[in-house]
Write a protein that holds these residues in place. Sequence first.
Motif, PDB file in Angstrom:
ATOM      1  N   SER A  77     -92.886  57.437 104.616  1.00 30.54           N
ATOM      2  CA  SER A  77     -91.682  57.127 103.833  1.00 30.54           C
ATOM      3  C   SER A  77     -91.214  55.703 104.128  1.00 30.54           C
ATOM      4  O   SER A  77     -91.234  55.260 105.277  1.00 30.54           O
ATOM      5  CB  SER A  77     -90.568  58.114 104.179  1.00 30.54           C
ATOM      6  OG  SER A  77     -90.946  59.426 103.829  1.00 30.54           O
ATOM      7  N   SER A 116     -93.602  54.109  96.487  1.00 30.94           N
ATOM      8  CA  SER A 116     -92.843  54.469  95.283  1.00 30.94           C
ATOM      9  C   SER A 116     -92.349  53.225  94.540  1.00 30.94           C
ATOM     10  O   SER A 116     -92.198  53.251  93.309  1.00 30.94           O
ATOM     11  CB  SER A 116     -91.659  55.367  95.643  1.00 30.94           C
ATOM     12  OG  SER A 116     -92.117  56.649  96.049  1.00 30.94           O
ATOM     13  N   GLN A 128     -90.949  63.801  91.594  1.00 30.35           N
ATOM     14  CA  GLN A 128     -90.982  64.793  92.662  1.00 30.35           C
ATOM     15  C   GLN A 128     -90.184  66.045  92.290  1.00 30.35           C
ATOM     16  O   GLN A 128     -90.595  67.161  92.574  1.00 30.35           O
ATOM     17  CB  GLN A 128     -90.424  64.171  93.948  1.00 30.35           C
ATOM     18  CG  GLN A 128     -90.539  65.070  95.170  1.00 30.35           C
ATOM     19  CD  GLN A 128     -90.106  64.330  96.431  1.00 30.35           C
ATOM     20  OE1 GLN A 128     -89.938  63.121  96.430  1.00 30.35           O
ATOM     21  NE2 GLN A 128     -89.938  65.071  97.505  1.00 30.35           N
ATOM     22  N   ASP A 129     -89.039  65.859  91.643  1.00 33.10           N
ATOM     23  CA  ASP A 129     -88.204  67.007  91.273  1.00 33.10           C
ATOM     24  C   ASP A 129     -88.439  67.454  89.830  1.00 33.10           C
ATOM     25  O   ASP A 129     -87.689  68.278  89.287  1.00 33.10           O
ATOM     26  CB  ASP A 129     -86.719  66.683  91.486  1.00 33.10           C
ATOM     27  CG  ASP A 129     -86.258  65.490  90.642  1.00 33.10           C
ATOM     28  OD1 ASP A 129     -87.093  64.943  89.887  1.00 33.10           O
ATOM     29  OD2 ASP A 129     -85.081  65.128  90.740  1.00 33.10           O
ATOM     30  N   GLN A 131     -94.011  72.356  87.355  1.00 31.32           N
ATOM     31  CA  GLN A 131     -94.750  71.107  87.538  1.00 31.32           C
ATOM     32  C   GLN A 131     -95.696  70.860  86.371  1.00 31.32           C
ATOM     33  O   GLN A 131     -95.834  69.742  85.886  1.00 31.32           O
ATOM     34  CB  GLN A 131     -95.539  71.140  88.851  1.00 31.32           C
ATOM     35  CG  GLN A 131     -96.148  69.788  89.185  1.00 31.32           C
ATOM     36  CD  GLN A 131     -97.509  69.928  89.829  1.00 31.32           C
ATOM     37  OE1 GLN A 131     -98.354  70.686  89.371  1.00 31.32           O
ATOM     38  NE2 GLN A 131     -97.712  69.215  90.899  1.00 31.32           N
ATOM     39  N   ASP A 171     -95.263  60.864  91.419  1.00 28.95           N
ATOM     40  CA  ASP A 171     -94.497  60.515  92.615  1.00 28.95           C
ATOM     41  C   ASP A 171     -94.268  61.755  93.486  1.00 28.95           C
ATOM     42  O   ASP A 171     -93.285  62.477  93.309  1.00 28.95           O
ATOM     43  CB  ASP A 171     -93.158  59.896  92.211  1.00 28.95           C
ATOM     44  CG  ASP A 171     -92.460  59.220  93.385  1.00 28.95           C
ATOM     45  OD1 ASP A 171     -93.005  59.246  94.511  1.00 28.95           O
ATOM     46  OD2 ASP A 171     -91.377  58.660  93.183  1.00 28.95           O
ATOM     47  N   GLU A 172     -95.212  62.025  94.390  1.00 30.79           N
ATOM     48  CA  GLU A 172     -95.173  63.183  95.298  1.00 30.79           C
ATOM     49  C   GLU A 172     -94.805  64.465  94.551  1.00 30.79           C
ATOM     50  O   GLU A 172     -93.897  65.207  94.953  1.00 30.79           O
ATOM     51  CB  GLU A 172     -94.194  62.933  96.446  1.00 30.79           C
ATOM     52  CG  GLU A 172     -94.533  61.672  97.224  1.00 30.79           C
ATOM     53  CD  GLU A 172     -94.140  61.745  98.691  1.00 30.79           C
ATOM     54  OE1 GLU A 172     -94.335  62.808  99.304  1.00 30.79           O
ATOM     55  OE2 GLU A 172     -93.652  60.739  99.205  1.00 30.79           O
ATOM     56  N   PRO A 173     -95.524  64.805  93.465  1.00 30.04           N
ATOM     57  CA  PRO A 173     -95.141  65.954  92.646  1.00 30.04           C
ATOM     58  C   PRO A 173     -95.438  67.309  93.287  1.00 30.04           C
ATOM     59  O   PRO A 173     -94.993  68.334  92.785  1.00 30.04           O
ATOM     60  CB  PRO A 173     -95.987  65.770  91.382  1.00 30.04           C
ATOM     61  CG  PRO A 173     -97.213  65.074  91.863  1.00 30.04           C
ATOM     62  CD  PRO A 173     -96.730  64.140  92.943  1.00 30.04           C
ATOM     63  N   SER A 175     -94.865  68.028  96.643  1.00 34.47           N
ATOM     64  CA  SER A 175     -94.209  68.160  97.945  1.00 34.47           C
ATOM     65  C   SER A 175     -93.288  69.373  98.042  1.00 34.47           C
ATOM     66  O   SER A 175     -93.059  69.894  99.137  1.00 34.47           O
ATOM     67  CB  SER A 175     -93.418  66.891  98.277  1.00 34.47           C
ATOM     68  OG  SER A 175     -92.426  66.662  97.302  1.00 34.47           O
ATOM     69  N   ARG A 223     -99.656  74.568  96.536  1.00 36.06           N
ATOM     70  CA  ARG A 223     -99.936  73.135  96.613  1.00 36.06           C
ATOM     71  C   ARG A 223    -101.443  72.882  96.573  1.00 36.06           C
ATOM     72  O   ARG A 223    -101.927  72.003  95.856  1.00 36.06           O
ATOM     73  CB  ARG A 223     -99.341  72.583  97.912  1.00 36.06           C
ATOM     74  CG  ARG A 223     -99.437  71.084  98.055  1.00 36.06           C
ATOM     75  CD  ARG A 223     -98.632  70.618  99.247  1.00 36.06           C
ATOM     76  NE  ARG A 223     -98.615  69.172  99.353  1.00 36.06           N
ATOM     77  CZ  ARG A 223     -97.705  68.487  99.995  1.00 36.06           C
ATOM     78  NH1 ARG A 223     -96.710  69.111 100.592  1.00 36.06           N
ATOM     79  NH2 ARG A 223     -97.753  67.171 100.051  1.00 36.06           N
ATOM     80  N   THR A 267     -98.323  59.836  97.810  1.00 34.35           N
ATOM     81  CA  THR A 267     -98.158  60.913  98.782  1.00 34.35           C
ATOM     82  C   THR A 267     -98.116  60.346 100.194  1.00 34.35           C
ATOM     83  O   THR A 267     -98.598  59.237 100.440  1.00 34.35           O
ATOM     84  CB  THR A 267     -99.291  61.957  98.667  1.00 34.35           C
ATOM     85  OG1 THR A 267     -99.030  63.052  99.547  1.00 34.35           O
ATOM     86  CG2 THR A 267    -100.642  61.345  99.032  1.00 34.35           C
TER      87      THR A 267
END
Length: 377
Positions: free
Chosen positions: A41, A46, A85-86, A143, A161-163, A165, A172, A194
């Motif tokens: 991170s 990103s 991601q969300d 997703q 973007d980290e879909p 996580s 997963r 990721t």
Amino acid sequence: MTEEIIVSFQHVEKVFDEEKVLKDISFELEKGKFYTLLGPSGCGKSTILNLVAGFTSPSEGKIILNGVETNNTPPNKRKVNTVFQDYALFPHMNVFDNVAFGLKIKKMKKNVIEEKVMSALQMVRLNGFEQREVSEMSGGQRQRVAIARALVNEPDVLLLDEPLSALDLKLRTDMQYELRELQRRLGITFLFVTHDQEEALAMSDEIMVMKEGEIIQTGSPTDIYDEPINRYVADFIGESNIVEARMVKDYVVAFAGKEFSCVDGGMNPDEKVDVVIRPEDLVLTDSESGMILMTVDSQLFRGVHYEIVGYDSVGNEWMVHSTRKTEPGKEVGLSFEPEDIHIMRLGETEEAFDERIEQFATPSSTEVKDEGVDNYA
């Protein structure tokens, strides 16, 4: 045959609040490949995605999409779509309306929208879910809706973007297979973000390992895993045994109090280096036949193997993945092949590393043994 370049970053930098979050980033993405930006991170991965999407502009350098400079081109004018991601789905809309949203904004005809939405849902195996409320769907299904909404616009590049996580481990893993298969079927360039190294290794054609706003190493999953350029990459990609060593001469390295044959060259005699040996490349033997003696400190059962940790006579810590069981306090032997030893030159750049690897082609084990030392009696 020259591959078509879809995305090109040329010496791109990005500054936020006087802090340089991207430093001289250059890379090219070819059409139809799966690329992954991998790093912890805050390393800038990103930000690269946002630059490609057009959500922000570079402070320096050029971004070229399909041969056209697009530094200041707005997002809606780029053939690029993002899966967040969300997922960023509309909770008050059903599946069909979520996927159709962008097409309706473009004022496409109703029959064209229906045809495109149904085709996109078929791509992600959600046929028959058109009227389902997204609030009634599982994480994996939501997703897929987000991916269908991105694909329905027929992008040249899909940004992810980290879909995965937020998904549980089994789902997963299943979605990793589905995403990879989808990318291969569609032939679209995927740029995936990721911090999960196993995910990157499993899915990518090419990985870009990032640290503090810089790309440290680029290569295939095999290249990154087998030939890490430094301690950071070796530590970040999988489990690693990293010990300080000394290069005796080409194809001979000293560590753990002994000299060993290896397959690396191009360094100075007596130059200090780091050695990497992966835990699965160490073979557990009896103490008499081992190349290194290790006293076992701990042992954990990991399902497919035991994870055994111990120390050699000079204090180096070693981790071994083995199907053989041992016990704490026992002295065991460790054996390995010249190809299992990877030498990392301190402070070496990726360009210098690639040049050295190309100059010193990997010899066979027989040639190495003849050149080096006999560790196999």
